[in-house]
Design a protein around this motif. Structure first.
Motif, short mmCIF file in Angstrom:
data_model
loop_
_atom_site.label_atom_id
_atom_site.label_comp_id
_atom_site.label_asym_id
_atom_site.label_seq_id
_atom_site.Cartn_x
_atom_site.Cartn_y
_atom_site.Cartn_z
N SER A 65 14.51 -7.61 7.40
CA SER A 65 13.39 -7.23 8.26
C SER A 65 13.53 -7.86 9.64
O SER A 65 13.24 -7.22 10.67
CB SER A 65 12.07 -7.66 7.61
OG SER A 65 10.96 -7.27 8.39
N GLU A 68 16.17 -5.98 11.60
CA GLU A 68 15.61 -4.71 12.09
C GLU A 68 14.74 -4.95 13.32
O GLU A 68 14.80 -4.18 14.29
CB GLU A 68 14.78 -4.06 10.99
CG GLU A 68 15.60 -3.53 9.82
CD GLU A 68 14.71 -3.02 8.70
OE1 GLU A 68 13.46 -3.13 8.83
OE2 GLU A 68 15.24 -2.51 7.70
N CYS A 69 13.94 -6.00 13.29
CA CYS A 69 13.06 -6.32 14.41
C CYS A 69 13.87 -6.58 15.68
O CYS A 69 13.58 -6.04 16.75
CB CYS A 69 12.20 -7.54 14.06
SG CYS A 69 11.10 -8.11 15.37
N GLU A 72 15.72 -3.36 16.85
CA GLU A 72 14.79 -2.42 17.48
C GLU A 72 14.45 -2.85 18.90
O GLU A 72 14.36 -2.02 19.81
CB GLU A 72 13.51 -2.33 16.64
CG GLU A 72 12.41 -1.48 17.25
CD GLU A 72 11.09 -1.63 16.50
OE1 GLU A 72 10.09 -2.00 17.12
OE2 GLU A 72 11.09 -1.38 15.27
N VAL A 114 7.50 -9.16 12.35
CA VAL A 114 7.11 -8.41 13.55
C VAL A 114 7.52 -9.14 14.82
O VAL A 114 7.46 -8.57 15.91
CB VAL A 114 5.59 -8.14 13.57
CG1 VAL A 114 5.19 -7.30 12.37
CG2 VAL A 114 4.79 -9.44 13.62
N SER A 115 7.93 -10.42 14.71
CA SER A 115 8.32 -11.18 15.89
C SER A 115 9.31 -12.26 15.48
O SER A 115 9.20 -12.82 14.38
CB SER A 115 7.08 -11.82 16.55
OG SER A 115 7.41 -12.39 17.80
N THR A 116 10.29 -12.54 16.35
CA THR A 116 11.33 -13.51 16.00
C THR A 116 11.71 -14.39 17.18
O THR A 116 11.56 -14.00 18.34
CB THR A 116 12.62 -12.80 15.54
OG1 THR A 116 13.17 -12.07 16.64
CG2 THR A 116 12.37 -11.85 14.39
N THR A 141 9.44 -8.99 19.88
CA THR A 141 8.38 -8.48 19.00
C THR A 141 8.57 -6.98 18.86
O THR A 141 8.96 -6.30 19.81
CB THR A 141 6.99 -8.77 19.60
OG1 THR A 141 6.82 -10.18 19.74
CG2 THR A 141 5.87 -8.24 18.70
N ARG A 142 8.29 -6.46 17.69
CA ARG A 142 8.37 -5.01 17.50
C ARG A 142 7.44 -4.31 18.49
O ARG A 142 6.34 -4.78 18.77
CB ARG A 142 7.98 -4.62 16.07
CG ARG A 142 8.96 -5.07 15.00
CD ARG A 142 8.48 -4.60 13.64
NE ARG A 142 9.27 -5.17 12.55
CZ ARG A 142 10.30 -4.57 11.96
NH1 ARG A 142 10.66 -3.36 12.37
NH2 ARG A 142 10.95 -5.16 10.98
N ASN A 151 4.51 -13.26 19.79
CA ASN A 151 5.73 -13.97 20.13
C ASN A 151 5.45 -15.34 20.72
O ASN A 151 6.20 -16.29 20.50
CB ASN A 151 6.59 -13.14 21.09
CG ASN A 151 8.02 -13.63 21.12
OD1 ASN A 151 8.50 -14.15 22.12
ND2 ASN A 151 8.73 -13.49 20.00
#
Length: 457
Positions: A65, A68-69, A72, A114-116, A141-142, A151
């Motif tokens: 996940s 993917e974030c 994207e 949703v955020s990294t 962040t997505r 974030n």
């Protein structure tokens, strides 16, 4: 009977908009019903939309996940780029010799990342000393979850994390400086690059050896040694261990070496003969480095008019002797700042790691006999250094200083990396005696800053 006066329009004495608003105004009883309905709807909406952001280290279950974030956020709709980024995230999490899965900080909602923020730990050289640097990458962040502060929450968690991990300094690359400045990072406008203008003919360099592609199995040990010799005394380059070279072994196909009497004395890493990413050479082997540059220029495709050269200012005279023009690359034409930002995380611990080299330099300097306290007042705290008998120690609250340096956080970063003179920060110029000036030069020497492109993240 006179002519009847025309009726005044309904909005007489009022603007049409105001009249329309009043015509549409509900009665008091209707307002009560509407307000009650709206309040109920808002409460239901809040209960429905409340999403608790969970911020923590990633686990193996979160990794896909998170990849993917990040993919994207940075692929910008390019499927091939998305796949490459995703694979790089997975490769880093499993194989980077300095990082662990715990270094990937994530914000999750309902189990979805949703955020990294990815922390990239790296040991870096500063004049022979080793500092622990926590680089930041994958800050995103997505698109579907932006503008909620997610974030920023992950970044604040990351700041506490890198402090707890004992990193001395942090590095990131960005185009949105203001955002990171509010969180503690400062712009760092140093490091020099040049364009080599490709001539019609390249003069033969005065080199008696040979140049060839690197053979990883045979040459890697020599290249590693040359890298350390070239960079150990500078400020900023990554201290690459054997595992790090193995981790980036895919790059070695782009390396060339210069050989004299069967010994590798210099190496060069280029990117399709368009960019010289780094050059390393043993003392006295400048001619070998020049031969490697000449080889790149000769190999440059006919359409290439310029070859980028990262750092290596000391080689410029020899490059010009090859018949090449050289142009220094400055800041953006619009005056925009470069992408590099640093933040000092642990000032006292950082200074303690620099003290052994400070002692070596002070003992050998003309200021070895000077006695007194040097106080550095900065945006990241105050530090006192006591000098006596040719040695220096860090002492908390050492008493009245003989010399006070006052600098901003940004200036302190420049001082650590040897990009400004300590004397420029002295608050009372009369304190700067000849011996005191020698002490400051020994404690904070001018250094060459290097951070190679392939080591960015």
């Amino acid at each position: 009977m006179g002519t009847p006066r025309p009726l005044a329009p309904a909005w007489a004495g009022r603007s049409r908009l105001r009249w329309a608003a009043e015509r549409c105004r509900p009665s008091p009883s209707a307002l009560t019903r509407i307000r009650g309905w709206r309040a109920d709807e808002c409460r239901r909406a809040r209960r429905k939309d409340v999403r608790v952001l969970e911020v923590r280290a990633a686990t193996e279950a979160d990794l896909e996940s998170a990849a993917e974030c990040i993919g994207e956020a940075f692929a910008y709709g390019d499927d091939a780029q998305y796949d490459a980024i995703r694979e790089e995230v997975l490769h880093t999490a499993h194989d980077d010799p300095f990082a662990s899965l715990e270094d990937l900080r994530v914000g999750l909602i309902d189990g979805v990342v949703v955020s990294t923020v990815a922390v990239m730990p790296r040991p870096i050289y500063v004049d022979g000393s080793l500092l622990s640097m926590g680089g930041l990458a994958g800050v995103c962040t997505r698109a579907s979850h932006r503008h909620h502060g997610y974030n920023t929450a992950v970044l604040r968690d990351t700041i506490h994390y890198i402090e707890g991990r004992g990193h001395d300094i942090s590095l990131l690359y960005t185009g949105i400086h203001g955002y990171y400045e509010r969180l503690g990072w400062r712009s760092f406008e140093h490091g020099v690059a040049h364009d080599i203008i490709v001539p019609n003919e390249v003069a033969a360099p005065p080199f008696r050896g040979s140049v060839r592609p690197m053979r990883a199995d045979d040459d890697l040990a020599a290249v590693r040694e040359i890298y350390d010799v070239t960079n150990r005394g500078d400020a900023g380059p990554v201290a690459r261990n054997a595992a790090y070279w193995t981790y980036h072994s895919d790059r070695l196909a782009s390396y060339h070496v210069a050989v004299v009497d069967g010994r590798v004395v210099a190496y060069l890493h280029d990117n399709d003969s368009k960019r010289i990413e780094e050059i390393g050479y043993l003392p006295g082997a400048e001619d070998a480095a020049g031969a490697l540059v000449a080889d790149v220029v000769r190999r440059a495709p006919s359409a290439v008019e310029r070859v980028y050269l990262h750092s290596s200012e000391e080689l410029l005279p020899g490059i010009e002797e090859l018949g090449c023009g050289v142009e220094q690359l400055g800041c953006d034409p619009d005056g925009q700042r470069g992408p590099t930002m640093y933040c000092i995380v642990q000032p006292a611990a950082l200074l303690d790691k620099l003290l052994p080299r400070m002692n070596e330099r002070l003992a050998a300097s003309p200021g070895a006999g000077w006695t007194g306290v040097v106080r550095l007042q900065s945006g990241v705290g105050n530090v006192d250094l006591r000098c006596a008998n040719g040695s220096v120690t860090r002492v908390p609250d050492a008493g009245p200083p003989a010399i006070t340096l006052h600098g901003t956080h940004a200036q302190t970063i420049e001082l650590v990396f040897g990009q400004i003179d300590a004397a420029s920060l002295v608050t009372r110029p009369d304190d700067l005696t000849e011996d005191a000036a020698a002490v400051l030069e020994a404690l904070c020497p001018r250094l060459t800053y290097r951070y190679y492109g392939p080591d960015t993240f």
